[in-house]
Every structure is written in structure tokens, then in C-alpha cells.
Write a protein that holds these residues in place. Structure first.
Motif, PDB file in Angstrom:
ATOM      1  N   ARG A  60      48.653  31.533  23.910  1.00 27.72           N
ATOM      2  CA  ARG A  60      49.117  30.896  25.154  1.00 27.72           C
ATOM      3  C   ARG A  60      48.091  29.847  25.564  1.00 27.72           C
ATOM      4  N   LYS A  61      48.054  28.749  24.840  1.00 27.16           N
ATOM      5  CA  LYS A  61      46.969  27.784  25.067  1.00 27.16           C
ATOM      6  C   LYS A  61      47.012  27.185  26.465  1.00 27.16           C
ATOM      7  N   SER A  62      48.206  27.007  27.014  1.00 25.08           N
ATOM      8  CA  SER A  62      48.325  26.284  28.291  1.00 25.08           C
ATOM      9  C   SER A  62      47.507  26.951  29.396  1.00 25.08           C
ATOM     10  N   GLU A  63      47.484  28.289  29.379  1.00 27.94           N
ATOM     11  CA  GLU A  63      46.772  28.994  30.449  1.00 27.94           C
ATOM     12  C   GLU A  63      45.279  28.714  30.416  1.00 27.94           C
ATOM     13  N   VAL A  64      44.729  28.600  29.209  1.00 27.38           N
ATOM     14  CA  VAL A  64      43.299  28.322  29.087  1.00 27.38           C
ATOM     15  C   VAL A  64      43.014  26.892  29.527  1.00 27.38           C
ATOM     16  N   LEU A  65      43.901  25.994  29.083  1.00 31.39           N
ATOM     17  CA  LEU A  65      43.635  24.585  29.341  1.00 31.39           C
ATOM     18  C   LEU A  65      43.753  24.234  30.823  1.00 31.39           C
ATOM     19  N   THR A  66      44.521  25.016  31.580  1.00 28.96           N
ATOM     20  CA  THR A  66      44.669  24.722  33.010  1.00 28.96           C
ATOM     21  C   THR A  66      43.318  24.606  33.702  1.00 28.96           C
ATOM     22  N   ALA A  67      42.448  25.606  33.474  1.00 28.90           N
ATOM     23  CA  ALA A  67      41.155  25.617  34.154  1.00 28.90           C
ATOM     24  C   ALA A  67      40.327  24.403  33.750  1.00 28.90           C
ATOM     25  N   VAL A  68      40.365  24.080  32.456  1.00 31.28           N
ATOM     26  CA  VAL A  68      39.571  22.949  31.963  1.00 31.28           C
ATOM     27  C   VAL A  68      40.093  21.638  32.559  1.00 31.28           C
ATOM     28  N   THR A 123      36.565  28.389  37.556  1.00 35.69           N
ATOM     29  CA  THR A 123      36.416  29.785  37.142  1.00 35.69           C
ATOM     30  C   THR A 123      37.322  30.681  37.973  1.00 35.69           C
ATOM     31  N   LEU A 124      37.344  30.399  39.260  1.00 33.41           N
ATOM     32  CA  LEU A 124      38.155  31.187  40.181  1.00 33.41           C
ATOM     33  C   LEU A 124      39.636  31.133  39.806  1.00 33.41           C
ATOM     34  N   LEU A 125      40.041  29.968  39.306  1.00 29.19           N
ATOM     35  CA  LEU A 125      41.447  29.753  38.939  1.00 29.19           C
ATOM     36  C   LEU A 125      41.902  30.734  37.856  1.00 29.19           C
ATOM     37  N   GLY A 126      41.021  31.031  36.911  1.00 30.92           N
ATOM     38  CA  GLY A 126      41.411  31.911  35.812  1.00 30.92           C
ATOM     39  C   GLY A 126      41.244  33.388  36.120  1.00 30.92           C
ATOM     40  N   LEU A 127      40.545  33.696  37.217  1.00 27.49           N
ATOM     41  CA  LEU A 127      40.201  35.094  37.483  1.00 27.49           C
ATOM     42  C   LEU A 127      41.393  36.027  37.715  1.00 27.49           C
ATOM     43  N   PRO A 128      42.408  35.614  38.505  1.00 25.41           N
ATOM     44  CA  PRO A 128      43.490  36.579  38.759  1.00 25.41           C
ATOM     45  C   PRO A 128      44.144  37.069  37.476  1.00 25.41           C
ATOM     46  N   ARG A 129      44.109  36.238  36.424  1.00 24.64           N
ATOM     47  CA  ARG A 129      44.752  36.643  35.172  1.00 24.64           C
ATOM     48  C   ARG A 129      43.892  37.577  34.332  1.00 24.64           C
ATOM     49  N   LEU A 130      42.629  37.745  34.729  1.00 24.73           N
ATOM     50  CA  LEU A 130      41.698  38.495  33.886  1.00 24.73           C
ATOM     51  C   LEU A 130      42.222  39.893  33.556  1.00 24.73           C
ATOM     52  N   PHE A 131      42.697  40.604  34.568  1.00 25.21           N
ATOM     53  CA  PHE A 131      43.198  41.960  34.321  1.00 25.21           C
ATOM     54  C   PHE A 131      44.706  42.090  34.579  1.00 25.21           C
ATOM     55  N   ALA A 132      45.305  41.084  35.248  1.00 21.49           N
ATOM     56  CA  ALA A 132      46.680  41.251  35.730  1.00 21.49           C
ATOM     57  C   ALA A 132      47.660  41.535  34.597  1.00 21.49           C
ATOM     58  N   LYS A 152      36.045  41.992  27.914  1.00 19.24           N
ATOM     59  CA  LYS A 152      37.025  41.117  28.567  1.00 19.24           C
ATOM     60  C   LYS A 152      36.322  40.024  29.365  1.00 19.24           C
ATOM     61  N   ILE A 153      35.203  40.396  30.019  1.00 18.50           N
ATOM     62  CA  ILE A 153      34.479  39.397  30.802  1.00 18.50           C
ATOM     63  C   ILE A 153      33.882  38.331  29.886  1.00 18.50           C
ATOM     64  N   LEU A 154      33.325  38.787  28.762  1.00 18.79           N
ATOM     65  CA  LEU A 154      32.771  37.815  27.805  1.00 18.79           C
ATOM     66  C   LEU A 154      33.872  36.878  27.315  1.00 18.79           C
ATOM     67  N   ALA A 155      35.046  37.427  27.017  1.00 15.64           N
ATOM     68  CA  ALA A 155      36.158  36.588  26.556  1.00 15.64           C
ATOM     69  C   ALA A 155      36.547  35.588  27.643  1.00 15.64           C
ATOM     70  N   HIS A 156      36.558  36.052  28.884  1.00 15.50           N
ATOM     71  CA  HIS A 156      36.889  35.145  29.988  1.00 15.50           C
ATOM     72  C   HIS A 156      35.891  34.011  30.060  1.00 15.50           C
ATOM     73  N   VAL A 196      47.250  43.983  44.337  1.00 18.26           N
ATOM     74  CA  VAL A 196      47.200  44.008  45.788  1.00 18.26           C
ATOM     75  C   VAL A 196      48.003  42.823  46.325  1.00 18.26           C
ATOM     76  N   ARG A 197      48.635  43.017  47.502  1.00 23.35           N
ATOM     77  CA  ARG A 197      49.400  41.927  48.105  1.00 23.35           C
ATOM     78  C   ARG A 197      48.517  40.704  48.348  1.00 23.35           C
ATOM     79  N   GLY A 198      49.020  39.508  48.086  1.00 24.51           N
ATOM     80  CA  GLY A 198      48.257  38.285  48.338  1.00 24.51           C
ATOM     81  C   GLY A 198      46.924  38.280  47.622  1.00 24.51           C
ATOM     82  N   GLY A 199      46.933  38.800  46.382  1.00 26.44           N
ATOM     83  CA  GLY A 199      45.686  38.988  45.652  1.00 26.44           C
ATOM     84  C   GLY A 199      44.889  37.716  45.440  1.00 26.44           C
ATOM     85  N   GLY A 200      45.573  36.596  45.164  1.00 30.85           N
ATOM     86  CA  GLY A 200      44.869  35.366  44.821  1.00 30.85           C
ATOM     87  C   GLY A 200      43.980  34.856  45.946  1.00 30.85           C
TER      88      GLY A 200
END
Lengths: 246, 64, 221, 199
Positions: C18-26, C63-72, C97-101, C155-159
Motif C-alpha cells: 500500500r505505497k500511497s499510505e507511506v507516501l502521504t506523510a512524505v 510523523t503525527l499523520l502516520g501515527l493513527p495507522r500504527l496499530f489501527a 512495529k515502532i521501528l517499522a514506523h 477511542v472516539r475522535g482518536g485522531g
């Protein structure tokens, strides 16, 4: 030894803590009012006019106690939260939840009175001073704690998540404080240093201490009132609550 | 005592806005907060009392 | 240790599908930093002055942008549950997982920073310090962010909540990260800042996976 | 081997069950029955250690759970697919094993997939498979992960007739070599014997 642990857990149960808190609240209110009257008397009628700051310095009598309390309360909140995480006592999480709004209020008051003090003394409502900045961050930490607890429906889960956050915050507060302090000295933005204030007269110190004690007692009284409400909300389906409210 | 009149006390040597703004905000919020906490407590109590009443009424209807 | 590397490999493999998700942050990082000169003006002296701060704030937000997806995703499809019950320690898997992130969201920023720094007229040595500071700082952002991501899982409104929880904790990293480059430009030497960043990173490497694991167990209850 | 006593659980303020107890010896299995919302899934999650119990003890080999040994000996398959849609069945199986710290060779993983009737689908991404086939990918883990205790929550859902029969056989073989299983379901299960627990 064993007996004392059981005794301790007895007061750790909501059922026995609820009436105990109810009995203690009036005493703390009385103490708060007594200390408050004494403190205010010293603040306005005993403490002399400051040579440099005129009457404006009297803000110190609410500003400093509010700042102290905002920090103390965070530590106490984290202590209860950690206790709840370690021993799984039910009251601990409720205490942490009850303290947070009061802590946030103290941080807000500290910021507000700080701004009102800063304007006449430094000529600006806000300077990026190390203390002000870390107080602001502390306020955000309180808001984060409250928002996280509010967002999780299951109270037990909310307690645990909040506890982890509070403990992470405790580790971070000194780091944040020193980093902000270093950042501030590097920038050399504000030339005013709070430490340069003239050595404090005895009466001022007394006034501040009395006001701080008033804020302490107030915080305990409010937190206990709130914890009573939280206990009833969470335990409303248990038998003892039905009898307690009669 | 350094105040010679009430007016002088309220003027706070020209710092009235700042001093009373600080003390006023503290007084206001520290009055409001316990009030809100108290109301929260009495709201739970009210709802618990209502629930008790409902239980009793249900019991009466069953018996009659 | 094998399971740690396996987690890293797994998350990288998933990201490659899923390359698009990675490229978003960049992309976000590149676009935000490029917008600032347009908004502020092309004055080189001014740009040099604000460069460290802007690059760091942009890195932080990316970095914050990619965080919600880390475990979701793992939480939703149940693989997180399997990890929690795995014979391997959950802390090790979480660290993986953190290293991969970081490899996906942090390292690209470190590598792109010099290119973007040129836009702000930074010289070669300042770019070097910027890279070094980001190299020490972005893992710190991933580690602290993981705690927040675990706490707001499901959690509600997690982002929004995640941003509220994590951003105050990011302040030391921001101060010393941007400060390192500023101090270097001012001729004060960046050594102190960099060693403090390294110290905080060392602290976080031990502390953050543990706190994240505890938070994940709470989220899975 | 597995001894459960006085287990109690509540969701929010509602008490789901209390005083639940049972024990399993090698070769035995337990059928947990109950209506929707009776707490079958909650019991499973307590049992495997995902959520804490209000009261009661769970002993595995006379040690309280969740111990490291219990984690190694137990496999839990719940409602979730627990497979990655973007990966192929083969990759899913091998990565899951790698995460568990188990060496899994090509031969064993292919054999497991073929046993579960996924021949010819090893290299397709899981997202193109049907719900039943996804379920089979998950069930293949029963063959690749050496575990003594199988905890299967509604494992027979979304399976066709042949898959139900196959899973029944797998459980039978597992029990025959001294394994144990805890299963939930509303309907009768195609596994002979077994203790019953009504929630």
C-alpha cells in the motif's frame, strides 16, 4: 501487618470511602475559609507596598499558590493513577479522575493571573518565559488526560489508560521544564528574570503560605465532592449505593 | 495599614484592573467549580432517588 | 529477537503493498515546507533563520499523520490480538512495529531534509547537523507517538485526541532538534543539543515500548 | 492440565456470569453453550488472558495464567479474520509463525494450506478470497502452530459443509494425540464426546 493491609483496602473501597469523604468535606471547607481569610488579610492589609512594583505585586498571593497547586495536583493525580494501576484499587482511578479538573483549573488560574501580572510589570501579556511555557504545557497535559478519560466508555479501561498517560507525563514534566528553560535562555528573548525580584519580606511569605494552604484545602474539598459524585455514578447499580442515598 | 480610604483600596495604586482581575477570576472560578461539583453530586443523587421510587412503585403495582 | 525482525519485515511488506499510505506523510512534509517560503517571502536571511523550526515542525506533523495507522489496522482485523497472545513478548513485537514506523515515516524525512533545506538557503554543514538532529529526533517522535497511538486505539475522535496527547510531549524533541541547527548556525556548536537528543532517545527506547505495551493491553481488554 | 474455578465477569455494570468452573485433561474438550450475549466470547477472552476476570482463578499445568508457558501452549482463534488482506495465504501463514518465533518451512505451510482446501490460492492476495476461504487461512494456523490447547470462538461460522467436516476431523486428530480444546457454538458440533458448559 496483614490486618493493617485489610484495613487499608477497606478504605480503598468506594463503599467505605463515600461516607468518609462526606464527613471530611465540611472540615476542609472550614479550613479553606479560615486560611483564606487570614491569607487575604495579610495580602491586602498587612503586606506593605512593594518598592518596585507598587500594589501590582499583590497578584503574587494568588498566582504563586495556583502555580504550586497545579504542579502538586499533577503529582498527586499521577500517584493515585499509578496506585490504581499497581494495586487495582477502585477508588484510586476515581481520585485521579476527580483531581484532574481542579488541577486544570489551577493551571488556568496560574496562566491568567500570570498574564495580568506580566502586563504591568513586563509590558506584555505573555512572554515565552520557561515557567510560563511549561505551565501552559502542563495545562495541555491536564486537558489531554481529561479528554482521554472522557473518550473511553468503560470506566476501568479509562482509568488504566489515563494512569499510563499520567505516568508518562510525570516522566516528561522535568524534561519539558528543563528543555523549555534551556530554549528560553538560548533565545534570550525576555530580559526579565523572575528570580531577580527583591528578597521577599516575611509578611509576604506568610501571606503566600496561608493562601497556598487555602488553595490546598479548597482543592481537597472540591476533589472529594467530585469523587463522591463519581463513586455514585460508577457504582449506581450496586446494593450499597441504594441504601447510601436514602 | 497603608490604605487611607476605600477608594484608595480599590484603586490599588493604579493596578486595579490587574489586581482585581486576578483575584476576581480566582474568586469566580473557585466559586463556580465547587458549585458545579456539588450539582453533579446532587444530580446523581436525584436520579438514584428517582430510580428507587420507580422500584417501589413497580413493587406496589405488582402486589396490588 | 527473531520475532522483532519478523515484525519489522511484516510491516514493511504490508506498507510496500500500500505505497500511497507511506507516501502521504512524505508528500505532506515536502509540500508544507515548500509552502512556507511562499507565505513568508523569499528573503534568504529570513529563510535561513526560520528553516530549522519549520523543517522540524513539519517533520513532527508528518510523523503525527502516520501515527493513527500504527496499530489501527492490526486492531481492526484481529492480528493485534494474536500478537498480544503470541509466545513472543508483546513488547518486542511493539518495538518492531515502532521501528517499522520510523523506517517508513521518519527515515524518508531525514533523507529528504537536506533537499528541502537547500530551499531555505542552508549551507552544507548546517544541512549535516539538520540531518543528524532528525536522525536522532525522528525515532524519538515515533517512540513517544506510539504511546499516544496505543492510548487512543479504538477511542472516539482518536485522531484529534492523539494530537492533543502527543504534541505536548514532543516539545523537548522540537526544542533540541531545531535548537541544534540554530546553535550551529549561530556558531555555538550543536554538540550539547545533539547529546541531549541522544539521551532522550535512549530513555525513550527503554521506556516507550513498555508504556505502549501496557496501553495496548488496556485497549484490547 | 487446565483448571478453572469461580470465574466471574461483568461488562460495564452488567454481571455476565459468576462461579464458572471446569477442568480439562489431555484428550478432553469443552463445549461452551449459551444464548447471544450470555458471555461466551467474554469467557474465551478471560480464558486466554486478553481481559482480566473480576474473580476466580485459571490454572494451566498448576500455574496461574497468563504464563509464558501458557502462551506457548495455547492458540486462540476468535471472531476476527486475523489475516492481512494485502498478503497471500502463504505469506500470512509464514509471517504469523515468524511473529510467534516459530520456524516454518515452505513444505509445512504448503501442506497446511492444501489440507484446508486452498490449493491454487496460495499466491493470491487474501482480499480476493471469499469469507469462508479467509476463515480457512486462519484455521491453517492450527496445523502450523504446535499448541496443546485450542481455544476456538465460533470457529464453525461462515464455513461450508465440507469445511465444517474438515475442522471436526482436525479437532478429533488433535484430541487423539492428547490435545485439548474449548469451543463455543450455538449448534451441535461434529466432534464426539466433550464436556458441556451452559452459560
Amino acid at each position: 501487618m496483614r490486618q493493617s493491609i485489610i484495613q487499608w483496602f477497606k478504605f480503598g473501597s468506594p463503599q467505605s470511602f463515600y461516607p468518609l469523604a462526606g464527613r471530611m468535606i465540611p472540615w476542609f471547607w472550614a479550613a479553606a475559609i479560615a486560611f483564606g481569610i487570614a491569607g487575604l488579610w495579610i495580602s491586602f492589609f498587612v503586606a506593605p507596598t512593594d518598592a518596585q512594583q507598587g500594589e501590582g505585586y499583590r497578584i503574587i498571593f494568588v498566582h504563586v499558590p495556583a502555580s504550586w497547586m497545579s504542579m502538586f495536583l499533577y503529582l498527586i493525580m499521577a500517584f493515585w493513577a499509578g496506585l490504581g494501576l499497581a494495586l487495582n484499587t477502585r477508588v484510586s482511578g476515581m481520585m485521579a479522575q476527580a483531581i484532574a479538573p481542579t488541577g486544570a483549573l489551577m493551571a488556568l488560574l496560574s496562566l491568567w493571573t500570570g498574564a495580568l501580572w506580566g502586563k504591568p510589570m513586563w509590558g506584555a501579556w505573555w512572554v515565552w518565559d520557561a515557567r510560563l511555557t511549561s505551565e501552559l504545557i502542563l495545562f495541555f497535559l491536564y486537558l489531554g488526560f481529561m479528554a482521554l478519560q472522557a473518550a473511553i466508555d468503560d470506566p476501568r479501561r479509562a482509568d488504566k489508560a489515563g494512569a499510563i498517560l499520567a505516568l508518562v507525563g510525570v516522566v516528561n514534566i522535568p524534561i519539558i521544564y528543563f528543555s523549555v528553560k534551556w530554549w528560553n535562555t538560548l533565545h534570550q528573548g525576555s530580559t526579565i528574570n523572575m528570580n531577580k525580584a527583591p528578597s521577599m519580606a516575611h509578611t509576604m511569605l506568610w501571606g503566600m503560605l496561608l493562601m497556598a494552604l487555602c488553595f490546598w484545602m479548597y482543592s481537597i474539598a472540591v476533589a472529594l465532592t467530585r469523587v463522591r459524585a463519581i463513586i455514585l455514578e460508577r457504582e449506581r447499580h450496586t446494593e450499597w449505593v441504594k441504601h447510601a442515598v436514602a | 495599614m497603608q490604605w487611607h480610604s476605600i477608594d484608595e483600596f480599590f484603586a490599588m495604586g493604579g493596578y486595579a484592573f490587574y489586581v482585581w482581575g486576578s483575584f476576581g477570576a480566582c474568586a469566580l472560578l473557585m466559586f463556580a467549580e465547587p458549585f458545579l461539583a456539588k450539582r453533579r453530586l446532587s444530580e446523581v443523587r436525584q436520579s438514584l432517588i428517582r430510580e428507587r421510587l420507580a422500584d417501589e412503585l413497580e413493587l406496589q403495582q405488582k402486589n396490588s | 529477537m527473531n520475532s522483532f525482525l519478523a515484525t519489522v519485515r511484516r510491516d514493511l511488506l504490508l506498507a510496500m503493498r500500500r505505497k500511497s499510505e507511506v507516501l502521504t506523510a512524505v508528500f505532506f512534509f515536502v509540500i508544507v515546507t515548500s509552502l512556507f517560503p511562499l507565505g513568508i517571502g523569499p528573503e534568504p536571511a529570513l529563510l535561513r533563520k526560520i528553516a530549522p523550526g519549520i523543517l522540524w515542525v513539519a517533520a513532527l506533523l508528518a510523523t503525527l499523520l502516520g501515527l493513527p495507522r500504527l496499530f489501527a489496522a492490526d486492531h481492526v482485523d484481529g492480528t493485534l490480538e494474536q500478537m498480544a497472545l503470541s509466545p513472543s513478548p508483546l513488547g518486542l513485537l511493539v518495538a518492531g512495529k515502532i521501528l517499522a514506523h520510523w523506517l517508513l515515516c521518519g527515515l524518508p524525512l531525514v533523507l529528504l531534509a537536506p533537499v528541502l533545506g537547500v530551499q531555505f538557503d542552508l549551507d552544507a554543514s548546517a544541512l549535516g547537523i539538520l540531518m543528524l538532529a532528525l536522525l536522532l529526533g525522528t525515532p524519538l517522535l515515533s517512540l513517544i507517538g506510539a504511546i499516544g497511538a496505543a492510548l487512543t486505539l479504538g477511542v472516539r475522535g482518536g485522531g484529534v485526541l492523539l494530537a492533543l496527547l502527543v504534541l505536548p510531549l514532543y516539545i523537548p524533541a522540537l526544542i533540541f532538534g531545531a535548537g541544534a541547527v540554530e546553535a550551529h548556525i549561530a556558531g555555538l556548536g550543536a554538540g550539547g543539543h545533539l547529546s541531549l537528543l541522544a539521551a532522550m532517545l535512549a530513555l525513550a527506547v527503554f521506556f516507550a515500548p513498555w508504556a505502549t505495551t501496557a496501553a495496548l493491553r488496556v485497549a484490547l481488554e | 492440565m487446565l483448571n478453572v474455578s469461580d470465574l466471574a465477569c461483568s461488562r460495564g455494570e452488567r454481571r455476565l456470569f459468576a462461579n464458572v468452573g471446569f477442568s480439562l485433561a489431555p484428550g478432553e474438550w469443552l463445549h461452551v453453550q449459551g444464548e447471544n450475549g450470555a458471555g461466551k466470547t467474554s469467557l474465551m477472552r478471560l480464558l486466554v488472558g486478553l481481559s482480566p476476570a473480576d474473580a476466580g482463578t485459571i490454572l494451566w499445568r498448576n500455574e496461574p495464567t497468563p504464563s509464558a508457558e501458557f502462551r506457548r501452549d495455547m492458540i486462540y482463534l476468535g471472531h476476527h479474520a486475523a489475516v492481512k488482506e494485502d498478503l497471500t495465504p502463504l505469506e500470512n501463514l509464514r509471517l504469523a509463525a515468524a511473529l510467534d518465533g516459530i520456524e516454518l518451512d515452505e513444505h509445512a505451510s504448503m501442506a497446511a494450506l492444501i489440507r484446508l482446501g486452498l490449493r491454487g490460492r496460495e499466491e493470491l492476495p487474501v482480499r480476493v478470497l471469499s469469507a469462508g476461504q479467509k476463515r480457512r487461512v486462519l484455521l491453517a494456523r492450527l496445523l502450523t502452530r504446535p499448541a496443546v490447547l485450542w481455544v476456538l470462538d465460533e470457529a464453525f461460522n461462515a464455513l461450508d459443509v465440507s469445511a465444517v467436516k474438515l475442522l471436526g476431523e482436525l479437532i478429533g486428530e488433535h484430541l487423539a494425540v492428547g490435545g485439548m480444546a474449548v469451543l463455543t457454538s450455538h449448534q451441535p458440533l461434529p466432534v464426539p464426546g466433550g464436556k458441556a458448559l451452559m452459560l
